[in-house]
Scaffold this motif. Sequence first.
Motif, mmCIF file in Angstrom:
data_model
loop_
_atom_site.group_PDB
_atom_site.id
_atom_site.type_symbol
_atom_site.label_atom_id
_atom_site.label_comp_id
_atom_site.label_asym_id
_atom_site.label_seq_id
_atom_site.Cartn_x
_atom_site.Cartn_y
_atom_site.Cartn_z
ATOM 1 N N UNK A 236 47.256 -19.360 -93.112
ATOM 2 C CA UNK A 236 45.963 -19.274 -92.705
ATOM 3 C C UNK A 236 45.833 -18.152 -91.828
ATOM 4 N N UNK A 237 46.564 -17.288 -91.362
ATOM 5 C CA UNK A 237 46.479 -16.006 -90.516
ATOM 6 C C UNK A 237 45.971 -14.950 -91.245
ATOM 7 N N UNK A 238 45.207 -13.995 -90.496
ATOM 8 C CA UNK A 238 44.746 -12.779 -91.092
ATOM 9 C C UNK A 238 45.932 -11.781 -91.208
ATOM 10 N N UNK A 239 46.606 -11.669 -92.230
ATOM 11 C CA UNK A 239 47.969 -10.858 -92.516
ATOM 12 C C UNK A 239 48.014 -10.294 -93.660
ATOM 13 N N UNK A 240 48.340 -8.920 -93.585
ATOM 14 C CA UNK A 240 48.465 -8.118 -94.706
ATOM 15 C C UNK A 240 49.940 -7.849 -95.029
ATOM 16 N N UNK B 21 50.135 -8.201 -89.102
ATOM 17 C CA UNK B 21 51.685 -8.093 -89.354
ATOM 18 C C UNK B 21 52.363 -9.280 -88.662
ATOM 19 N N UNK B 22 53.133 -9.930 -89.483
ATOM 20 C CA UNK B 22 53.945 -10.997 -89.012
ATOM 21 C C UNK B 22 55.506 -10.743 -89.308
ATOM 22 N N UNK B 23 56.568 -10.949 -88.558
ATOM 23 C CA UNK B 23 57.864 -10.796 -88.772
ATOM 24 C C UNK B 23 58.264 -12.222 -88.674
ATOM 25 N N UNK B 24 58.806 -12.738 -89.907
ATOM 26 C CA UNK B 24 58.990 -14.124 -89.907
ATOM 27 C C UNK B 24 60.530 -14.768 -89.545
ATOM 28 N N UNK B 25 61.407 -13.902 -89.275
ATOM 29 C CA UNK B 25 62.695 -14.377 -89.237
ATOM 30 C C UNK B 25 63.096 -14.839 -90.486
ATOM 31 N N UNK B 26 63.750 -16.137 -90.456
ATOM 32 C CA UNK B 26 64.395 -16.722 -91.811
ATOM 33 C C UNK B 26 63.371 -17.781 -92.168
ATOM 34 N N UNK C 208 57.964 2.518 -91.751
ATOM 35 C CA UNK C 208 56.926 2.734 -90.466
ATOM 36 C C UNK C 208 55.748 1.849 -91.364
ATOM 37 N N UNK C 209 55.349 0.654 -90.748
ATOM 38 C CA UNK C 209 54.132 -0.257 -91.377
ATOM 39 C C UNK C 209 53.155 0.172 -91.187
ATOM 40 N N UNK C 210 53.055 1.006 -90.125
ATOM 41 C CA UNK C 210 51.696 1.553 -89.191
ATOM 42 C C UNK C 210 51.094 0.778 -88.181
#
Length: 335
Positions: A218-222, A186-191, A11-13
């Motif tokens: 460049x994105x606002x990602x944690x 949040x980002x899901x990157x695949x490969x 669970x990432x939240x």
Amino acid sequence: MKWQYTKGLHDIGNGNYAWLLPDGTWGWSNAGLVVDSGESLLVDTLFDLKLTREMLHAMRNAVPETMQIGQVVNTHANGDHYFGNQLVADSEIIVSKKCAEEMRERPPEVLIDRFRNYKAMGDGGEFLMKTMGRVFDFRGIVYTPPTRTFEGSLDLKVGNKTVKLVEVGPAHTAGDVLAYIPEDKVVYTGDILFNGGHPIVWAGPVDNWIRACDLMLSWDVDVVVPGHGPITDKSGVRKLKHYLEYVKAEARKRYDAGMTLEDAVDDISLREFGDWTDAERIYVTVNNLFKEFSGDTSPPDSVRLFGLMARYEERQRHLHGHHAGCGPHCGHANA
């Protein structure tokens, strides 16, 4: 935050989850889940039906919204990210147009036939079987194509949440896609991200992959959920970008010096990435770079490349007593 790298649902939240499959080497891929207001979106299925079934069962037990998954995104056309699609065939399955084309050209039967006829591939066939063919259960897989395609970018709604799909291929494959949830960072990157493992550049160019890293930075990602390896943050993206820049520069020097692919790969030091898994994949990446430098646009000879990777991995194992580039918990030495 230090995420645990353990098998199962994390669970990432804010309604975001990651499904992790250690140790992240060949075929052991991650997936994602986004839920909001009674709706859900799945990012990727897994390499076989048993693994995908286990994941869906755990998700449905933990998250009521997944009883009926509305949307599925396949980040790219490698089997460990879409061979389980038939188990979510009632959902809308969304991919980039290039990904859909690649799936059509190389449906599951193509890889499964390779496993059946692996002896014809020599060393490369044995390597395929050792890393994937004997590890996963490919019985019963039915090609389940996407139902919706896009080019460039596409915004999806999951309840009140926006999931931004951004096409960044060709890089790892022809049609790689990132799934970004801006409001949750949040980002899901695949490969597009292998975390703690050597990436493999089948499609390229490498510069496209570096640009994809820059885009994520460049994105606002944690929280960054890679296609393989532990959950990370932007530091994982920076490391992979550095690796790609390093390998490109080293390959260029050796190409300009007139070295063969084999001599170049043997000459490039990977000491800095010594705890990363699957060092043999550098063969595919340097081959991609050499082809780019020479203007050769023909598709890679994957049979030859698997043979070269097999021999490289064998040499590294004899040198170091374990699988090339593996960390202390690598299971390849006795795979």
